[in-house]
Design an enzyme around this catalytic site. Sequence first.
Site, PDB file in Angstrom:
ATOM      1  N   TRP A 158      64.497  -7.684  52.183  1.00 33.63           N
ATOM      2  CA  TRP A 158      63.273  -7.132  52.778  1.00 33.63           C
ATOM      3  C   TRP A 158      62.790  -5.879  52.061  1.00 33.63           C
ATOM      4  CZ3 TRP A 158      64.765  -2.301  53.873  1.00 33.63           C
ATOM      5  CH2 TRP A 158      66.091  -2.085  54.230  1.00 33.63           C
ATOM      6  N   PRO A 183      63.069 -16.016  52.447  1.00 27.41           N
ATOM      7  CA  PRO A 183      62.894 -14.558  52.494  1.00 27.41           C
ATOM      8  C   PRO A 183      63.646 -13.966  53.680  1.00 27.41           C
ATOM      9  CG  PRO A 183      60.965 -15.654  53.414  1.00 27.41           C
ATOM     10  CD  PRO A 183      61.913 -16.747  52.981  1.00 27.41           C
ATOM     11  N   ALA A 184      63.822 -12.667  53.658  1.00 27.43           N
ATOM     12  CA  ALA A 184      64.481 -11.979  54.781  1.00 27.43           C
ATOM     13  C   ALA A 184      63.639 -12.155  56.044  1.00 27.43           C
ATOM     14  CB  ALA A 184      64.605 -10.494  54.449  1.00 27.43           C
ATOM     15  N   GLU A 257      72.639  -9.997  42.802  1.00 29.23           N
ATOM     16  CA  GLU A 257      72.232  -8.594  42.582  1.00 29.23           C
ATOM     17  C   GLU A 257      72.555  -7.883  43.890  1.00 29.23           C
ATOM     18  OE1 GLU A 257      70.313  -5.556  42.983  1.00 29.23           O
ATOM     19  OE2 GLU A 257      68.391  -6.557  42.634  1.00 29.23           O
ATOM     20  N   GLU A 467      68.539 -10.183  35.768  1.00 29.05           N
ATOM     21  CA  GLU A 467      67.166 -10.593  36.032  1.00 29.05           C
ATOM     22  C   GLU A 467      66.266  -9.807  35.089  1.00 29.05           C
ATOM     23  OE1 GLU A 467      67.312 -11.823  40.701  1.00 29.05           O
ATOM     24  OE2 GLU A 467      66.891  -9.734  40.283  1.00 29.05           O
TER      25      GLU A 467
END
Length: 489
Positions: A158, A183-184, A257, A467
Amino acid sequence: MDLAERLNDPALFKTQSYVGGAWIGGDTSFAVDNPANRQKLAEVADVGEAGAKAAVAAASDGFKVWRKTSPFERSRILLKWLDLIQDNTDDLATLITAEMGKPWREAKGEIAYGAAFIEWSAHEAARVHGETLPVPAPGARGWTIRQPVGVVSCITPWNFPAAMITRKAAPALAAGCSLVIKPAPETPLTALTLAELADRAGFPRGVFNLICGDASKLGPIMTGSPEVRMIGFTGSTEVGKLLMRQAADGIKRVALELGGNAPFIVMDDADLDAAAAGVVQAKFRSGGQTCVSPNRIIVQDDVADDFVERLQARISEVKAGDGFAPDSDIGPLIHDEAVERVDALVKQAVSGGARVVVGGQPLADELGGSFYAPTLIEGSGFDSEIARSEIFGPVASVYRAGDEKHILDLANDTPYGLAAYLYTRDIGRVHRMSEGLDYGMIGVNAPMVGSASTPFGGMKESGIGREGGKWGVEEFTELKYVLLSGVNS
Ligand code: SIN
């Protein structure tokens, strides 16, 4: 129109998930709140296990088409997605500020940051290639080819509702992979708008899927389904370890990550004003809620008093407030539990002997949301809880240390290894210390390390994989070796 009022326009965002080129609902839903005022923004459909299975099946079909799509066509569609995102920057930034809290101008910066990964990856799509190799057998030829890994599940956080999606999705799509993104639950609205724009960009059906819902139901399907070949995740080390265990069963690839505990080192020859400005920039970005946020500001003894004074002056100027107010420098934390956690860390530090120089308290009563005051403390021990855990809030904590060796030992004394910062004007120190720091990224006199063209990622318990840049695209490819014999018969 007033930015916050724009949120009342039902056309601004979707509340269903995007699967196989269509919008799907679920049997249940969850609320999305604005952390600046605790008001409900939307009720988003939870697609449950059935939705997750449908998304994996759609991605599996999409992969069959996308892997055969020419890299130039992939690039063209990615650039169309980029254009649409850039054209809709203001609305996307409005959604970020509303659901996550960061100031609107910073949210616009996040859209630009996230868009750069799409631009870079789109151009990189046509540069994924193999090599010819010398081989020992006479009359034989050898070469490598790089092919897309397959269906990739991306689980995103988020704190950067847009950029952490584009930083995974764009290189994966450039390489020829198809996606299931989750997504969160705190920030699905920005993500759903990115899916809407991906739909308009024209990715073939099933290539881009984005689902919302309870992680305990969606997660095992996204990680366990045999069709899924890779899991990309940004988030806590704890969840990263869980995903790695789940991936182990199917020997799936992971790109993780994870958490950090960044040292921000200020040596006695540093430009102290630049270092103090650097701390403020790196520390208060996203309200201190970044994995690269300076967690331990380690200052050489002989300049520490001077440095703390300069930092105090700057932090006293940082203003917390609603992200839609033009004079807010930082917004709220993501929710009240985050405020309680940060406050407990500060209180514990103070009871252990630390001094609060600025701030040091929640601002919920004054500001009416999940706010915490921009804070500076000093005098905690390197073994204190605040030094050992990721603060993830607007609290700068200063420590004093002796010589270079002492500082390197202290900086490396953590299971994490994501980002470190070093302020010095001595080129010898730059080399010695950047080589000695066990971190994936080191900002020397530089408070912002991430960019679309450079490798972002960590060592130790901060993660696996990179990334950004050519490395970000390579991460989503398999290297295949081909040996041909009998050429010179
Ligand atoms: C993160 O906090 O996860 C990402 C920070 C960045 O990209 O700079």
